[in-house]
Design an enzyme around this catalytic site. Structure first.
Site, PDB file in Angstrom:
ATOM      1  N   ASP A   1     -11.208  28.738  53.731  1.00 24.34           N
ATOM      2  CA  ASP A   1      -9.861  29.257  54.040  1.00 24.34           C
ATOM      3  C   ASP A   1      -9.832  30.234  55.207  1.00 24.34           C
ATOM      4  O   ASP A   1      -8.776  30.538  55.731  1.00 24.34           O
ATOM      5  CB  ASP A   1      -9.263  30.004  52.829  1.00 24.34           C
TER       6      ASP A   1
ATOM      7  N   ARG B   1      -4.485  29.114  49.678  1.00 22.21           N
ATOM      8  CA  ARG B   1      -3.531  29.657  48.709  1.00 22.21           C
ATOM      9  C   ARG B   1      -2.882  30.922  49.220  1.00 22.21           C
ATOM     10  O   ARG B   1      -1.697  31.127  49.099  1.00 22.21           O
ATOM     11  CB  ARG B   1      -4.247  29.944  47.386  1.00 22.21           C
TER      12      ARG B   1
END
Length: 730
Positions: free
Chosen positions: A166, A210
């Protein structure tokens, strides 16, 4: 640097033990880091242990903690995921679990822990360290360890490497795995684009992230998406109207497809999730476009690591071992990371704190604050995206190249405008005439060493021709990466990945046949960048380059080294040779030498990679780098044109109106071409000083050579707060 210091690296680890574990979600490139930690650890004289299955293995002990050998990390470099296994571990969150982990480490005499994982894993490590002395006294009271054992292991050193696709960890420009995840995403976007073109479709693509929009943001820059939704910067309240207007504008300009990128954590201003399905429904209902949703999911974690991640993993692994072995009880647990192009050490908890602050700011809907905390690199990406995606182009054609004229160019290799090696000097007359005819007020030159030399000639020509007194900037673009004034050039990353992939396949072909050595010739002119970096990324035994002269004795040493290697369980060799490293020791000569000397021990094969290194579609790194450089160059250009406006025309005659835009250590900088002249070896078309030569010793250590590691260029511990306000990568 003294001989003693040199010698120090080789003895730094004697009597010490290091354990390495991977924890949390896996990421491509973790194996490269593990391999480097093991090999450099062994090189310094330390014992190195694998901890299998992350923290769970640390708690369970026994067979989960095993001593590593040099050979045990062979053939690991090109594998995705993590070979030693990773698990999310509940036991380690309890003090009881950490007590068992401490017991296991003390019994093996391990006081150095290298943790490769995301922010959760690294926070866990820090807790473990702060409790260490309490845990030891509990173990001693319970009679599980002796007083002597407790004294021997009286403190624990911890170094973290961030492995997370990420790129959500503050303080690090790139986390291990991010670049590879982008490779997976871009492969899919490119594939989808072709079908969307055929059917005039709208594609909604959901990527991982996320709490962090990095992957979504860079993907949208790399594929020229119409819109991107990221958690850090929710769209305005009337975004539905804006989005639909944007999509129909793209269509009216003649484009046959729309691409919308959504991070899985995307939200609106009120914190309500924006899902890919809801976007699809909106587009279908309002515009009636044929719309498809693709959720990428775990594909992004898969596949082989990119060249960038292998080099990043290897460099960080080396830095981690050094940080562990130099640590004292007073040094805070640190994270090793890259800032621009430099290895840095940052206090672990400072980074964790800022990372938590981002999540907190987002939860409190302080989105501007969240963007700032992500750092300058993230902000720059966002600014460039807004510039390229949200400006309405004027109706008239801009300087003959309209807005939609360049649509869809980001994903294509080569040069759509066409390129030639002609230099300007011979045609100053015609060039001047054309500058006047088309009223050209500035030049952006995209190219390699020729583009730079051409720039120097234009500067000379200004003396004779007033027309040449217009601002120009060179954007370095060459697979050789040999342009003075820049650490990287557009195209080199793509070439590196091509070489890397080919070496993987070649190494694999030898997996069945025992004892084979491959000699591979790479491009680069006199510049050894490709050979060296590909050597690091593919795990080569040697890389011959022009910048580091070698003699017949060196060749003999290398052959002897391979003979020794064939006696171990690793029965393959890989040797890279830059095309112009030595006039007489040609690829054929080296091949013949190895064939003769290796008779009866190994057989040799040779491979000249040639022009495939210049082909293929550009990697995410090159697309993003080129996009940022282009935007920055245009920004500079408009300023320079305003500055040089005199009596109704442009007149720029200062040295700083003819520059190379380059990446230097941590920032993108404009440097006058005339100043770079001193730093250039024109005969061999390379800069006199090249940063990557410092990585050569790492290549040799990882290939098991007993050499001196120059540790004079230390990464000192820095503080993250200073980095935020100070210089950060552009």
């Amino acid at each position: 640097m003294t001989h003693e210091e040199h010698h120090a690296a080789k003895t730094l680890g004697i009597g010490k033990a290091i354990a390495v574990l991977t924890s949390g979600g896996d990421a491509q490139g973790m194996n490269a880091a593990v391999r480097a930690v093991v090999r450099v650890g062994i090189f310094t004289g330390a014992r190195v242990f694998f901890v299998h299955e992350g923290y769970q293995g640390l708690v369970d002990g026994g067979d989960h903690i095993r001593e590593a050998t040099w050979e045990s990390v062979s053939m690991m470099l090109q594998l995705g995921g993590t070979v030693i296994g990773s698990a999310r571990c509940k036991d380690f969150r309890e003090r009881e679990g950490r007590l068992r982990a401490a017991h296991n480490l003390v019994k093996l005499g391990i006081t150095n822990l290298c943790v490769i994982g995301g922010d959760g894993s690294l926070t866990g490590a820090d807790t473990f360290r702060s409790e260490w002395s309490d845990l030891l006294s509990d173990l001693q009271k319970a009679g599980k360890i002796t007083a002597e054992e407790a004294t021997k292991s009286n403190y624990l050193n911890i170094v973290g490497l961030v492995g997370s696709i990420d790129n959500d960890f503050c303080g690090t420009d790139m986390t291990i795995g991010t670049d590879s995840a982008l490779h997976r995403i871009i492969e899919i976007v490119d594939a989808i684009t072709t079908t969307a073109q055929s059917h005039q479709r709208t594609f909604v693509l959901e990527v991982m992230g996320r709490h962090c929009g990095y992957l979504a943001l860079v993907t949208s820059l790399s594929c020229g998406a119409d819109w991107v939704f990221i958690p850090e910067c929710p769209p305005d309240d009337d975004w539905e109207d804006h989005l639909c207007r944007r999509l129909s504008e793209t269509r009216t300009r003649g484009s046959r497809l729309n691409i919308i990128i959504v991070a899985e954590g995307a939200i609106d201003r009120n914190g309500k999730p924006i899902t890919s399905e809801s976007i699809k429904d909106l587009v279908v209902k309002r515009l009636g476009y044929d719309t498809r949703v693709t959720v990428l999911g775990h594909v992004q974690r898969g596949g082989t690591p990119s060249a960038f991640d292998r080099i990043l993993g290897s460099r960080m692994g080396v830095e981690a071992v050094m940080a562990l072995l130099e640590a004292t009880p007073d040094t805070p647990a640190c994270v090793v990371s890259l800032s621009g192009n430099q290895a840095v050490r940052l206090p672990l908890m400072e980074c964790v704190q800022v990372t938590k602050d981002v999540t907190k700011a987002m939860a409190e809907r302080k989105f501007d604050e969240a963007m700032k905390l992500r750092g300058r690199s993230f902000m720059n990406n966002w600014e460039v995206y807004k510039l390229l995606a949200h400006i309405r182009p004027p109706v008239s054609k801009i300087e003959e190249a309209g807005w939609s004229y360049v649509g869809g160019w980001t994903g294509q290799g080569g040069s759509k405008l066409g390129t030639k090696r002609t230099l300007p000097r011979k045609s100053f007359e015609q060039i001047s005439a054309n500058i006047t005819k088309f009223n050209i007020q500035g030049l952006i030159i995209v190219g390699g060493f020729e583009a730079y030399t051409g720039g120097l000639e234009l500067m000379e020509g200004r003396k004779q021709y007033d027309e040449l007194c217009i601002p120009f900037v060179v954007i370095p673009a060459t697979v050789s990466n040999n342009v003075p004034g820049s650490d990287f050039s557009v195209g080199a990353d793509t070439a590196l990945n091509t070489i890397c992939m080919t070496c993987d396949r070649i190494k694999q072909s030898a997996a069945g046949t025992k004892r084979r050595v491959f000699i591979i010739e790479t491009m680069g002119g006199y510049c050894g960048y490709l050979a060296t970096m590909a050597g690091l990324a593919a795990g080569a035994d040697a890389a011959y380059i022009f910048e580091e002269p070698f003699t017949i004795r060196d060749l003999q040493v290398n052959v002897e080294h391979l003979v020794q290697k064939m006696k171990t369980t690793v029965k393959r060799g890989l040797v890279l040779r830059n095309e112009k490293c030595n006039e007489n020791y040609s690829t054929d000569f080296i091949f013949n030498l190895y064939s003769e000397e290796g008779k009866g021990i190994f057989d040799s094969r040779k491979n000249v990679l040639g022009h495939m290194q210049q082909g293929g579609s550009p990697t995410p790194f090159d697309r993003n780098f080129a996009t940022k450089m282009g935007a920055k160059a245009m920004n500079w250009m408009s300023g320079k044109i305003k500055e040089s406006y005199r009596n109704g025309r442009i007149f720029a005659n200062t040295p700083d109106s003819g520059c190379v835009l380059g990446m230097r250590k941590r920032a993108l900088v404009f440097q006058p071409v005339t100043e770079l002249k001193e730093q250039t070896d024109f005969e061999h078309r390379i800069p006199k000083e090249q940063w990557w030569l410092k990585l050569r010793p790492i290549l040799k250590i990882l290939a098991k050579y007993e050499i001196d590691l120059d540790t004079s260029e230390h990464a000192h511990l820095e503080h993250i707060s200073r980095k935020r306000s100070g210089e950060a990568p552009a």
